[in-house]
Scaffold this active site. Structure first.
Site, mmCIF file in Angstrom:
data_model
loop_
_atom_site.group_PDB
_atom_site.id
_atom_site.type_symbol
_atom_site.label_atom_id
_atom_site.label_comp_id
_atom_site.label_asym_id
_atom_site.label_seq_id
_atom_site.Cartn_x
_atom_site.Cartn_y
_atom_site.Cartn_z
ATOM 1 N N LYS A 135 0.851 -1.197 0.000
ATOM 2 C CA LYS A 135 0.000 0.000 0.000
ATOM 3 C C LYS A 135 0.881 1.240 0.000
ATOM 4 O O LYS A 135 1.917 1.267 0.686
ATOM 5 C CB LYS A 135 -0.883 -0.042 1.261
ATOM 6 C CG LYS A 135 -1.934 1.061 1.343
ATOM 7 C CD LYS A 135 -2.784 0.869 2.599
ATOM 8 C CE LYS A 135 -3.860 1.933 2.742
ATOM 9 N NZ LYS A 135 -4.687 1.743 3.954
ATOM 10 N N SER A 146 -9.655 1.883 3.044
ATOM 11 C CA SER A 146 -8.785 2.619 2.163
ATOM 12 C C SER A 146 -7.789 1.742 1.385
ATOM 13 O O SER A 146 -7.290 2.169 0.353
ATOM 14 C CB SER A 146 -8.019 3.664 2.967
ATOM 15 O OG SER A 146 -7.129 3.043 3.860
ATOM 16 N N SER A 172 -9.826 -0.349 7.173
ATOM 17 C CA SER A 172 -9.194 -0.158 5.863
ATOM 18 C C SER A 172 -8.554 -1.401 5.245
ATOM 19 O O SER A 172 -8.219 -1.378 4.061
ATOM 20 C CB SER A 172 -8.145 0.949 5.939
ATOM 21 O OG SER A 172 -8.763 2.200 5.936
#
Lengths: 446, 84
Positions: free
Chosen positions: A64, A136, A160
């Site tokens: 990420k 996210s 997330s």
């Protein structure tokens, strides 16, 4: 492919480490999962001599883009950091020591539930390109679901990892607070943030977790891994506050089907209704402090201005998107004089209540099972006002407030869209969570 | 309800310049969100004890040399911000 399948392929000499890395590097990213792809770095890492016992060093993976990989851009999907290159690697990246395929998309600074707040682009859900992948860590989940990477690393502040895992039909683990070092993760809300894996199977999540769960002197909140004895039978609580009438009936049906035959009992977590408000006050307050560093002085986007104050004001106005501004300002508000007690302090006390709710239940039960989300993936552009977006996190935030471990696993589909089941465990009981998750996973495959 | 003046004040404290139009939009957003937060008033809280997330295991400070130090003496070089 799963980590296990790649391990077998390497063992049987079906392909080499370099070949499998190239296989993934050459795949077309049709879902916009990545912000940066790191072909040169991956090939360099794949060519390095490998220790036979170190499985993950041979497996490609995605990271990420709020987690640092030395020399690679770490943008946090923000204009503020669009050209920022990491000066060091996160502890989890060093521990994995694997082959980095690229950096995945997220909501700007991990603030969102859909990747729509990313400065670069919105990632598409691999199961339906018109829908969001969740957020996210939406880029990480979509990359795994579309098999652009065998697995990915994400971060979870209020859901997330678990929400996008649920929306994309992959496994996502949010470890116990303190289980994995956050060194090298760009901080959003420090009392809630945790790094974890997104994988295709529970077994893979276990592989990755076992590698990254470690005490690190560079993260003072990280702790030595504890092991709770493996259980043979499980006592599971089903909190009535998570099986309310507002949830998608197909979601409810899939969860009920997945837990058929398990020993379950209805329970109550009475303060659940306050969790979302408490979470958004605490997380935005912490974010307002953590994001103060993006002032344009040391690094990041800089505006042109005559004096120092207007330099700050203009730089930050240019650097951040609407959602990040909204959260910084909300946090500043609830910490400001005159409002501190009514909002921030109250939210902290409510956090106590929520933690106590869980403690009480865990005296009698081993696990709590809930849907990961009240619905399946929503359409891109569907949620326009902030509150309806915030409500996507309603089943995931309590776990972060209480610092507990939780996993989301796919248990079915509604109109071809995946449904996630969440297992919440006691602090540091990841081992037993994996056991139960494997049991349910196996049942759902049949 | 939060006033537009308050929104501009908060934006200033946050070091974010906002336009008049943005102030109006944030005013609406914040009013809705704070309205939702008011739910917490109903929560029966009592404890004043510290939550479980306080760090107690502080390590000793030690001086570690910065590997790629770019500066003079104790000072780190940064870009020029404004003219005298």
């Amino acid at each position: 492919m799963t980590i296990r399948e790649i391990e077998q392929g390497l063992k049987n000499k079906k392909f080499s480490v370099l070949e499998i890395a190239k296989f993934y590097l050459n795949k077309k990213d049709k879902v916009n999962a990545f912000i940066t792809r790191t072909k040169e770095l991956a090939i360099l890492q794949a060519k390095k001599k490998k220790d036979n016992n170190d499985l993950l060093s041979k497996i490609p993976y995605a990271v990420k883009d709020n987690i640092m990989v030395k020399g690679v851009k770490t943008t946090c999907a923000s204009k503020a950091l669009k050209d920022y290159r990491a000066l060091y690697s996160a502890t989890c990246v060093e521990r994995i020591n694997g082959i980095v395929l690229g950096k995945t998309n997220l909501d700007e600074f991990a603030m969102g539930s859909s990747t729509e707040t990313s400065f670069f682009h919105t990632t598409k859900n691999p199961h339906d390109f018109k829908r969001v992948p969740g957020g996210s860590s939406g880029g990480s989940a979509a990359a795994v679901a579309a098999d652009l990477a065998p697995y990915a690393i994400g971060s979870d502040t209020g859901g997330s990892i678990r929400l996008p895992a649920s929306f994309c039909g992959v496994v996502g683990l949010k470890p116990t607070y303190g289980a994995v070092s956050r060194y090298g993760l760009v901080a959003f809300a420090s009392s809630l943030d945790q790094i974890g894996p997104l994988t295709k199977t529970v077994e893979d999540a276990e592989f990755v977790f076992n590698k990254i769960a470690h005490k690190d002197k560079k993260d003072l909140t990280s702790l030595d891994r504890k092991f709770i004895k493996k259980k043979k039978t499980f006592k599971i609580g089903l909190p009535k506050e998570y099986f309310i009438s507002g949830i998608d009936p197909e979601v409810k049906k899939a969860i009920e089907k997945a837990i058929q035959g398990l020993k379950t009992e209805k329970i109550s977590l009475p303060n659940t209704k306050y969790a979302l408000a408490s979470y958004y006050i605490i997380s935005t307050a912490e974010a307002s402090a953590n994001l103060a560093r993006f002032d344009g002085i040391r690094y990041g986007n800089k505006a042109k201005a005559k004096d120092l104050l207007s330099f700050y004001l203009k730089t930050r106005a240019e650097s951040f998107g609407q959602e990040v501004k909204r959260r910084i300002m909300l946090g500043t508000f609830s910490l400001s004089s005159g409002y501190y007690d009514a909002y921030y302090n109250k939210a902290q006390k409510v956090r106590e209540l929520i933690t106590e709710d869980f403690k009480k239940v865990f005296q009698k039960f081993d696990f709590i099972i809930t849907p990961t989300s009240p619905s399946v993936a929503f359409k891109i552009g569907e949620k326009k006002d902030p509150i309806s977006m915030y409500l996507s996190d309603i089943f995931t935030v309590s776990v972060n407030l209480a610092g507990l471990p939780a996993i989301s696993i796919p248990v079915g589909k509604s109109n071809n869209l995946p449904i996630g089941l969440q297992i919440i465990g006691k602090p540091f009981d990841e081992e037993n969570i994996f056991q139960l998750a494997k049991l349910i996973e196996k049942k759902c495959q049949r | 309800m939060i006033s537009k003046k308050q929104v501009i004040h908060i934006a200033n404290l946050s070091r974010i310049e906002i336009s008049d139009k943005e102030a109006e939009r944030f005013q609406k957003d914040f009013s809705d969100i704070l309205n939702y937060f008011d739910l917490l008033k109903k929560a029966k809280t009592f404890s004043n004890k510290k939550n479980d997330f306080c760090i107690t295991n502080f390590r000793k400070d030690e001086i570690v040399k910065f590997p790629d130090f770019d500066g003079k003496g104790k000072y780190i070089k940064v870009q020029k911000i404004y003219d005298n």
